[in-house]
Design an enzyme around this catalytic site. Structure first.
Site, PDB file in Angstrom:
ATOM      1  N   SER A   1       0.835  -1.203   0.000  1.00 25.53           N
ATOM      2  CA  SER A   1       0.000   0.000   0.000  1.00 25.53           C
ATOM      3  C   SER A   1       0.864   1.245   0.000  1.00 25.53           C
ATOM      4  CB  SER A   1      -0.943   0.022   1.205  1.00 25.53           C
ATOM      5  OG  SER A   1      -1.636   1.265   1.265  1.00 25.53           O
TER       6      SER A   1
ATOM      7  N   ASP B   1      -4.807  -0.273  -9.694  1.00 27.10           N
ATOM      8  CA  ASP B   1      -5.983   0.472 -10.129  1.00 27.10           C
ATOM      9  C   ASP B   1      -6.414   0.119 -11.548  1.00 27.10           C
ATOM     10  OD1 ASP B   1      -6.404   1.937  -7.782  1.00 27.10           O
ATOM     11  OD2 ASP B   1      -4.923   3.438  -8.361  1.00 27.10           O
TER      12      ASP B   1
ATOM     13  N   ARG C   1     -13.460   4.161 -11.463  1.00 28.42           N
ATOM     14  CA  ARG C   1     -12.780   3.216 -12.351  1.00 28.42           C
ATOM     15  C   ARG C   1     -13.719   2.114 -12.839  1.00 28.42           C
ATOM     16  NH1 ARG C   1      -7.937   5.415 -12.420  1.00 28.42           N
ATOM     17  NH2 ARG C   1      -7.018   6.135 -10.450  1.00 28.42           N
TER      18      ARG C   1
END
Length: 450
Positions: free
Chosen positions: A174, A327, A403
């Site tokens: 992360s 992502d 997204r």
């Protein structure tokens, strides 16, 4: 409904070849960090090419609330007159970070070791996301956090008065957690050490170096060890924000699956901790070329040309690449739908706790449109149907996630029947010019009430 207004239903239809140049917005990760580090520097930082999506604008407002002077000069040109490390003032009102997990977690880190109190909130999506992954390591500095059940927003942070440096191993890949700890370490005497078992995007480390912080990175048996010496005087910078590879993913993937397409995406940031999607697409057989390779502001940049690629093959994506493209898995799953064979994605449990559970959202929407998907806690498999064999025709729930919305808009460009989005409104959080840019290339993505 979207987090910032009434739902905006959209329909995406099969279209002809996509042609032209796609000038995507500035990199969101670098935009957030430019504003925050500019606010922590002494003097005026000038930023060009800032992403002016809602997420970044919320971060700009937050920096103003903490006492920095943030000015929009137009055309993506901004300036931040900072207050120095440890110079944040206590905000008068609640800090609203909208939809941005990156924004709220980095801002929490930046104030965590200054003895002030701030309360954070966001939209319905952000308020459902876990914050303990950031507040737990910040507590090691002496920061206190009180939030809703499950460590969720709204949440109040009380900055540490006598902060101590920490040594922290990030339990999951992360960049947000790593960056929050490093930002907190700026206002602590001594050395703060962050250890990553898997490397994540390194914009924070690069930018801290640019602002004059003393920071080192070493590869060891423990992992990637980042050591920051606290209490520097950060020097203001002139920052040119490269174009966002996560935004570039959408016109690139659209070109790959839309017959006859040839699209150039100029000035794309190709930081190796962010470019995993493009490597993966090439492994699948996508026709991608990098032109005019160069370096800007310490970041590798190139012009990316994407062409229709009719011979895509399903692959097993290298799980060590996950952090560099986390992502982009939703739109990758769209491309995988048109490949021959299975595309296997493992080591992706982080997708379960993004703006939405992105594996669940994509799996449901793809199945509704005729694509088989298998899934587990940290893996999923898209069973490609090949070109001309993806039916489409369904309405998908975009679950307040920009997204997810953009990925299904791309899907509809190559399905036999149109794909409908129940709400395209969240797209504005990261890619406010998405509809216009795609229309200029030749896409047929329209709001249903237009």
């Amino acid at each position: 409904m979207s987090g910032h207004g009434n739902p905006i239903p959209m329909t995406s239809r099969k279209c002809g070849p996509l042609k032209g140049e796609a000038h995507v917005p500035g990199d969101k990760s670098i935009s957030h960090r430019s504003l925050i580090l500019g606010a922590m520097a002494v003097g005026e930082t000038r930023i060009s090419g800032l992403l002016e999506g809602e997420d970044v604008l919320d971060t700009a407002k937050a920096m103003q609330a903490f006492g920095a002077t943030v000015t929009n000069h137009g055309g993506g040109n901004w300036s931040v007159h900072g207050v120095g490390v440890g110079g944040f003032a206590e905000p008068e009102n609640v800090i609203d970070c909208g939809n941005s997990g990156t924004g709220v977690r980095l801002i929490m880190g930046s104030m965590a070791t200054t003895p002030i109190t701030a309360t954070f909130t966001g939209d319905a999506s952000l308020n459902s996301r876990p914050m303990a992954r950031v507040t737990d390591p910040l507590a090691l500095f002496g920061t206190q956090a009180v939030g809703r059940d499950g460590g969720r927003l709204p949440m109040t942070l009380v900055g540490a008065e006598d902060a101590v440096p920490v040594r922290y191993t990030v339990p999951m890949p992360s960049a947000q957690v790593k960056s929050a700890v490093l930002l907190a370490g700026l206002n602590v005497a001594g050395q703060t050490v962050v250890i990553e078992k898997e490397a994540t995007r390194d914009h924070t480390e690069r930018m801290l170096t640019g602002f004059g912080a003393e920071i080192s990175v070493e590869e060891t048996d423990e992992g990637r060890v980042i050591t920051l010496t606290g209490q520097p005087e950060l020097k203001p910078q002139d920052i040119v924000v490269p174009r966002d590879p996560s935004s570039a993913a959408f016109p690139v993937c659209a070109a790959v699956i839309t017959e006859g397409s040839d699209v150039l995406v100029p000035n794309i940031g190709l930081n190796p901790t962010r470019a995993g999607l493009f490597t993966t697409l090439k492994e699948m057989g996508a026709d991608l070329t990098f032109e005019n390779m160069r370096e800007e502001g310490g970041e590798p940049v190139a012009d990316l040309r994407a062409k229709y690629s009719p011979n895509l093959k399903g692959i097993e994506v290298d799980p060590t690449r996950a952090a560099s493209m986390i992502d982009e898995y939703p739109v990758l799953s769209v491309v995988a739908s048109f490949a021959e064979g299975d595309t296997v994605m493992r080591g992706v449990k982080e997708l379960r706790v993004k703006e939405s559970d992105r594996i669940d959202a994509m799996a449901k929407g793809l199945r509704a449109n005729g694509v088989d998907v298998d899934e587990g806690d940290d893996w999923w498999i898209v069973k490609g149907r090949g070109f001309g064999n993806v039916a489409g025709g369904a309405e998908v729930d975009t679950v307040l996630d920009h997204r997810i919305a953009m990925s299904f808009a791309i899907l509809g460009m190559a399905t036999e029947k149109p794909v409908r989005l129940n709400d395209g409104g969240p797209i504005a959080t990261s890619f406010p010019i998405f509809e216009t840019l795609m229309a200029d290339l030749g896409a047929q993505i329209a709001r249903n009430n237009s």
